[in-house]
Design a protein around this motif. Sequence first.
Motif, mmCIF file in Angstrom:
data_model
loop_
_atom_site.group_PDB
_atom_site.id
_atom_site.type_symbol
_atom_site.label_atom_id
_atom_site.label_comp_id
_atom_site.label_asym_id
_atom_site.label_seq_id
_atom_site.Cartn_x
_atom_site.Cartn_y
_atom_site.Cartn_z
ATOM 1 N N ASP A 42 -4.205 14.544 -6.957
ATOM 2 C CA ASP A 42 -3.509 13.709 -5.988
ATOM 3 C C ASP A 42 -3.340 14.360 -4.617
ATOM 4 O O ASP A 42 -3.437 13.683 -3.582
ATOM 5 C CB ASP A 42 -2.120 13.332 -6.524
ATOM 6 C CG ASP A 42 -2.175 12.220 -7.565
ATOM 7 O OD1 ASP A 42 -3.274 11.680 -7.811
ATOM 8 O OD2 ASP A 42 -1.107 11.887 -8.120
ATOM 9 N N PRO B 262 -3.835 5.676 -1.207
ATOM 10 C CA PRO B 262 -4.469 6.830 -1.852
ATOM 11 C C PRO B 262 -5.828 6.514 -2.470
ATOM 12 O O PRO B 262 -6.785 7.283 -2.303
ATOM 13 C CB PRO B 262 -3.435 7.247 -2.905
ATOM 14 C CG PRO B 262 -2.123 6.849 -2.299
ATOM 15 C CD PRO B 262 -2.403 5.551 -1.586
ATOM 16 N N HIS C 117 4.586 6.253 1.130
ATOM 17 C CA HIS C 117 3.449 7.102 1.491
ATOM 18 C C HIS C 117 3.365 7.327 2.991
ATOM 19 O O HIS C 117 2.655 8.247 3.440
ATOM 20 C CB HIS C 117 2.146 6.475 0.995
ATOM 21 C CG HIS C 117 2.005 6.478 -0.496
ATOM 22 N ND1 HIS C 117 1.289 5.538 -1.190
ATOM 23 C CD2 HIS C 117 2.509 7.317 -1.441
ATOM 24 C CE1 HIS C 117 1.348 5.772 -2.468
ATOM 25 N NE2 HIS C 117 2.084 6.865 -2.648
#
Length: 315
Positions: free
Chosen positions: A258, A278, A310
Amino acid sequence: MTDDVAAGTDLSLERIELAARVIDPVFRDTPQYIDEQLCAALGRQVIVKVETANPIRSFKGRGTDYLIGQLEPGRHPVCVSTGNFGQGVAYAARRRSLPATVFTPTGTSPSKLDRIRALGAEVISIDSDPRAAAAEFVAHSPSRLLVKDGGDPRIAEGAATIAVELFSTYRPDTLVVPVGDGALITGIARWAKAVAPTTRIIGICAAGAPAMLHSWHARTPRQAPATTIAEGLAITTPIPESLNRMLPLIDDLLEIPDAPLLDAMRLAARTLGLLLEPSGAVGLAALTTLPIPGTTVATILTGSNLRTEHLHHLN
């Protein structure tokens, strides 16, 4: 054009060509270009295909529009989604005045759920097994149709129109593609292997969702839990049809954790001026951290439906 892989897949070049003509123009002819700042950051020539500038902010509208456009009147598409595929189904159904229902796992991004509802679809959140709940829901009415992302070949064929556009201009040494359920990479690889057989097709899974990677190596579906910020790649149970298409079509499958995804999101914002979720930044992250071969490489920026939390990572 060669077609040496025709016997190993149920994906049709003719249907891909049809999809490139009939899917909603709002999803077609997306930007594809070489950005000098990005190339400097990555140390080689990089072609990006931007799939975020459309009403659902992701590539999913291509396959869903192609499939749902072929349904007979009166059908009621039903799907399971963590957000982007559900938006695609909702958009395509609304365009044809069809009802749509999207089953989502608990914890799905609220902004994605809001967008699905805004497109007119019913959203049903399920704690345990949304796939089983969706199958039961479909069984109660003959008009309902369960649409599985990665199942019906027409979804992959719609996604393949990305490759039709990309390879009309470029011939990269390597094309890097995010891999969740496999519909995107199988569609793209089907076209690429016919028109540019020397281009390597490399898929990238999230390390926190290794089911498809394990299945690829075992050559049979393997389940695995998914814990990753890349929601679009959080596959726990690969669809056998999609895996079977991948095996003869792609050259390699790698994984990425990640943390590099967050770095790649910042890179896209700084160099391209683009906000990516992402999952949408997976290709850039792979080009930054993994041993991807090729002097000229390409990747697809697949979505920009990022969570609000995010945004602070972009500073």
